[in-house]
Design a protein around this motif. Structure first.
Motif, PDB file in Angstrom:
ATOM      1  N   ARG A   1      75.371  42.918  32.049  1.00 20.99           N
ATOM      2  CA  ARG A   1      73.848  42.130  31.686  1.00 20.99           C
ATOM      3  C   ARG A   1      73.418  42.252  32.671  1.00 20.99           C
ATOM      4  N   GLN A   2      73.274  42.387  33.619  1.00 25.22           N
ATOM      5  CA  GLN A   2      72.344  42.574  34.764  1.00 25.22           C
ATOM      6  C   GLN A   2      71.038  43.139  34.487  1.00 25.22           C
ATOM      7  N   PRO A   3      70.222  42.641  35.035  1.00 26.68           N
ATOM      8  CA  PRO A   3      68.879  43.787  34.749  1.00 26.68           C
ATOM      9  C   PRO A   3      68.758  44.630  35.862  1.00 26.68           C
ATOM     10  N   VAL A   4      69.440  43.877  37.281  1.00 29.08           N
ATOM     11  CA  VAL A   4      69.535  45.285  38.581  1.00 29.08           C
ATOM     12  C   VAL A   4      70.853  44.109  38.815  1.00 29.08           C
ATOM     13  N   LEU A   5      71.470  45.745  39.385  1.00 23.36           N
ATOM     14  CA  LEU A   5      72.315  45.791  39.997  1.00 23.36           C
ATOM     15  C   LEU A   5      73.319  46.588  40.886  1.00 23.36           C
ATOM     16  N   LEU A   6      73.448  46.343  42.212  1.00 25.07           N
ATOM     17  CA  LEU A   6      73.437  46.413  43.040  1.00 25.07           C
ATOM     18  C   LEU A   6      74.864  47.397  43.210  1.00 25.07           C
ATOM     19  N   SER A   7      74.839  48.264  44.465  1.00 25.05           N
ATOM     20  CA  SER A   7      76.112  49.170  44.278  1.00 25.05           C
ATOM     21  C   SER A   7      76.604  49.944  45.229  1.00 25.05           C
ATOM     22  N   THR A   8      77.693  50.853  45.508  1.00 19.70           N
ATOM     23  CA  THR A   8      77.831  51.934  46.608  1.00 19.70           C
ATOM     24  C   THR A   8      77.936  52.918  45.283  1.00 19.70           C
TER      25      THR A   8
ATOM     26  N   LYS B   1      58.497  44.907  38.090  1.00 16.00           N
ATOM     27  CA  LYS B   1      57.544  45.815  37.372  1.00 16.00           C
ATOM     28  C   LYS B   1      58.518  46.586  35.869  1.00 16.00           C
ATOM     29  N   LEU B   2      60.239  46.462  36.332  1.00 15.96           N
ATOM     30  CA  LEU B   2      60.711  47.212  35.293  1.00 15.96           C
ATOM     31  C   LEU B   2      61.648  46.033  34.808  1.00 15.96           C
ATOM     32  N   ALA B   3      61.559  45.166  35.216  1.00 16.69           N
ATOM     33  CA  ALA B   3      62.007  43.601  33.911  1.00 16.69           C
ATOM     34  C   ALA B   3      61.210  43.423  32.974  1.00 16.69           C
ATOM     35  N   GLU B   4      59.723  43.934  33.377  1.00 14.08           N
ATOM     36  CA  GLU B   4      58.432  43.589  32.641  1.00 14.08           C
ATOM     37  C   GLU B   4      58.748  44.249  31.613  1.00 14.08           C
ATOM     38  N   GLU B   5      59.157  45.888  31.972  1.00 17.85           N
ATOM     39  CA  GLU B   5      59.237  46.856  30.939  1.00 17.85           C
ATOM     40  C   GLU B   5      60.498  46.811  30.406  1.00 17.85           C
ATOM     41  N   GLN B   6      61.161  45.297  30.139  1.00 18.68           N
ATOM     42  CA  GLN B   6      62.688  45.564  29.420  1.00 18.68           C
ATOM     43  C   GLN B   6      63.623  46.416  30.354  1.00 18.68           C
ATOM     44  N   GLU B   7      63.745  46.878  31.354  1.00 19.95           N
ATOM     45  CA  GLU B   7      63.948  48.206  31.769  1.00 19.95           C
ATOM     46  C   GLU B   7      64.692  47.553  32.763  1.00 19.95           C
ATOM     47  N   ARG B   8      66.295  48.367  32.888  1.00 22.90           N
ATOM     48  CA  ARG B   8      67.290  47.874  33.789  1.00 22.90           C
ATOM     49  C   ARG B   8      67.370  49.079  35.196  1.00 22.90           C
ATOM     50  N   LEU B   9      67.663  48.568  35.851  1.00 26.47           N
ATOM     51  CA  LEU B   9      68.039  49.089  37.546  1.00 26.47           C
ATOM     52  C   LEU B   9      69.149  49.457  38.143  1.00 26.47           C
ATOM     53  N   LEU B  10      69.621  50.258  38.832  1.00 28.84           N
ATOM     54  CA  LEU B  10      70.677  50.582  39.517  1.00 28.84           C
ATOM     55  C   LEU B  10      70.192  50.435  41.440  1.00 28.84           C
ATOM     56  N   VAL B  11      70.508  49.532  41.793  1.00 33.62           N
ATOM     57  CA  VAL B  11      70.638  50.170  43.898  1.00 33.62           C
ATOM     58  C   VAL B  11      71.239  50.120  44.199  1.00 33.62           C
ATOM     59  N   VAL B  12      71.513  51.419  44.566  1.00 32.88           N
ATOM     60  CA  VAL B  12      72.511  52.168  45.571  1.00 32.88           C
ATOM     61  C   VAL B  12      72.389  52.855  46.962  1.00 32.88           C
ATOM     62  N   ALA B  13      73.123  52.146  47.675  1.00 32.53           N
ATOM     63  CA  ALA B  13      73.443  52.010  48.747  1.00 32.53           C
ATOM     64  C   ALA B  13      74.875  52.284  49.647  1.00 32.53           C
ATOM     65  N   GLU B  14      75.356  52.727  50.398  1.00 36.47           N
ATOM     66  CA  GLU B  14      76.749  53.748  50.912  1.00 36.47           C
ATOM     67  C   GLU B  14      77.420  52.159  51.484  1.00 36.47           C
ATOM     68  N   ASP B  15      76.313  51.406  52.104  1.00 38.72           N
ATOM     69  CA  ASP B  15      76.701  50.374  53.031  1.00 38.72           C
ATOM     70  C   ASP B  15      77.168  48.966  52.722  1.00 38.72           C
ATOM     71  N   GLU B  16      78.358  47.837  52.335  1.00 36.11           N
ATOM     72  CA  GLU B  16      78.024  46.852  52.211  1.00 36.11           C
ATOM     73  C   GLU B  16      77.430  45.941  52.211  1.00 36.11           C
TER      74      GLU B  16
END
Length: 147
Positions: free
Chosen positions: A71-78, A24-39
């Motif tokens: 450049r990533q629209p969705v980025l997974l990170s700690t 949904k965010l990609a359709e709206e040209q929005e970016r997302l950061l996905v956070v979790a401590e556990d690799e």
């Protein structure tokens, strides 16, 4: 600033919520950061996003630390900083982070094991911030706003 609390009925719900919100965010040209401590959780989400994309449509994403982070629209990170300049953050591990309040919108996923922390975060946000809070739970396979 808006915070959406998603109570997960099971572990399978995590990837379906993530994939739906990211699409949904990609359709709206929005970016997302996905956070979790556990690799391990991030690796699992990365793998599941690729698998989910095979069945429907490709959802571009990556793990932080690559050459194309910006450049990533969705980025997974700690970490809670967004190299991809996201204005949306999804907390995937049920551990609330105050840094989420620096974003335009936060999606906070939690399950039974992190329910206590979610309740504390809900109360604290109501007392100490101007965040608009929304609580979602599944009923008969659909997400229903409960508060």
């Amino acid at each position: 600033m808006r915070v959406d609390f998603y109570q997960l009925a099971d572990q399978g719900a995590r990837i379906s919520v993530l994939a739906a919100l990211a699409a949904k965010l990609a359709e709206e040209q929005e970016r997302l950061l996905v956070v979790a401590e556990d690799e391990g959780l991030l690796a699992s989400l990365d793998r599941q996003l690729w698998e989910a994309g095979k069945a429907t449509s490709f959802l571009a994403h990556g793990r932080e630390g690559g050459p194309d982070d910006k450049r990533q629209p969705v980025l997974l990170s700690t970490r809670t900083t967004a190299p991809n300049l996201a204005r949306n953050i999804l907390i995937a591990d049920g551990q609330w982070r105050e840094a989420a309040l620096k974003y335009d919108r936060a999606f906070y996923l939690f399950g039974e094991e992190t329910l206590g922390g979610a309740r504390e975060a809900w109360k604290a946000l109501g007392l100490t911030s101007d965040a608009e809070r929304h609580y979602w739970a599944q009923e008969e396979g659909r997400w229903v706003e409960k508060g």
